[in-house]
Design a protein around this motif. Sequence first.
Motif, short mmCIF file in Angstrom:
data_model
loop_
_atom_site.label_atom_id
_atom_site.label_comp_id
_atom_site.label_asym_id
_atom_site.label_seq_id
_atom_site.Cartn_x
_atom_site.Cartn_y
_atom_site.Cartn_z
N SER A 28 0.83 -1.20 0.00
CA SER A 28 0.00 0.00 0.00
C SER A 28 0.87 1.26 0.00
N ALA A 29 1.99 1.20 0.73
CA ALA A 29 2.90 2.35 0.78
C ALA A 29 3.51 2.63 -0.60
N ILE A 30 3.84 1.57 -1.34
CA ILE A 30 4.35 1.75 -2.70
C ILE A 30 3.29 2.43 -3.56
N TRP A 31 2.06 1.93 -3.48
CA TRP A 31 0.97 2.50 -4.28
C TRP A 31 0.74 3.97 -3.90
N ASN A 32 0.69 4.25 -2.59
CA ASN A 32 0.47 5.63 -2.13
C ASN A 32 1.57 6.55 -2.65
N THR A 33 2.81 6.08 -2.58
CA THR A 33 3.95 6.90 -3.00
C THR A 33 3.93 7.16 -4.50
N LEU A 34 3.60 6.12 -5.29
CA LEU A 34 3.57 6.28 -6.74
C LEU A 34 2.44 7.22 -7.17
N VAL A 35 1.27 7.06 -6.56
CA VAL A 35 0.15 7.96 -6.89
C VAL A 35 0.50 9.39 -6.51
N PHE A 36 1.04 9.56 -5.32
CA PHE A 36 1.47 10.88 -4.86
C PHE A 36 2.50 11.49 -5.82
N THR A 37 3.48 10.68 -6.21
CA THR A 37 4.56 11.17 -7.07
C THR A 37 4.05 11.59 -8.44
#
Length: 358
Positions: free
Chosen positions: A134-143
Amino acid sequence: MAKNNMSKLAKREEKLAYRLLLPTVLILVLIALYPLGSVFYTSFTDKTFAGADKETQFIGLENYKELLSITIKELPPILDENGKQKIDPKTNEPMYERAIRILPREPRRYKELNQFTLFGKRYVIGATDPNFISAIWNTLVFTVISVALETVLGLAIALVVNSNFKGRGIMRTVMLVPWAVITVVSAKMWEGMLQPNRIGFFNTVLDKLGIGNGQIAFLTTEGLQLPSIIAVDVWKTTPFMALLILAGLQLIPDTLYEAAEIDGASKLRQFFTITLPMLKPTIAVALVFRTLDALRVFDVFQVLLSSRKYSMATYNYFQLIGNRNMGLASAIGVIIFIFISIFAVIYIRMLGVDTDER
């Protein structure tokens, strides 16, 4: 004879250049390459942070398997005595077996990450560490979203402040104010404005406009958390992108625009045929710098969301400080480094920036 003397001189100059560069290379190895190599090595161990009670063991790829292992399993339907699928009376939806009974527990225990329906069948996505996925997904969406918005808005602001108008110097100074504010301070400011009642600025404004009930929980509602974080980051970092792009605009010769005007090119055509092509190297540098920051975003997530939603960097902090799992935290650091490298290569390839052509 003269040619040989020139060749010898060139070789001496080359050797001198290497000698002059040697101290810089050594410093780079000490302050950059050695720590990076140390993190890579630690990621293959079970090292504990701030603890001498356990001997460090080399465990190979176990940390990466723990972080990245994913499986997809079909959820069998729950049938009644007549062999028909049961319907949940509360939601009026078909009932399926619980994911915890379907996901494997050996050799690793998988936990539910998400569920989806495909061709009439229900599937569950399991992960050994769903928080990190989930942290990877959150970071990629944010980025992706924040960097895209900041680049577009930064380009627009740079074009405005690059034109001639009264008060241009003041405008250039004012636009840097959000970027000059310390990130933690700006996050705290936004935390106050995003309060889930009429004390918060946004709830007050929306209530005055007749939108919502003045009780919108921006930082606790699942669907509003990432948009809120992105808004905070865009407000703060757009001036940085504008500053970098403005520097690139200053390097474009005015003679190109004068020639285009003589040829009858419109402002829009000048933008796409002169400005954008000439800005490619600048935009590439800006994107690399900004993406590097976005992929390792920590402070905004930590201040505003804490453990409610992780970025890769905040989850790294949680594993290192909270769980004292230095090996796992190092593996997260390596994964962040890989993501940054991939994005940098993509930008350079897509924007066609080639050092041989410059």
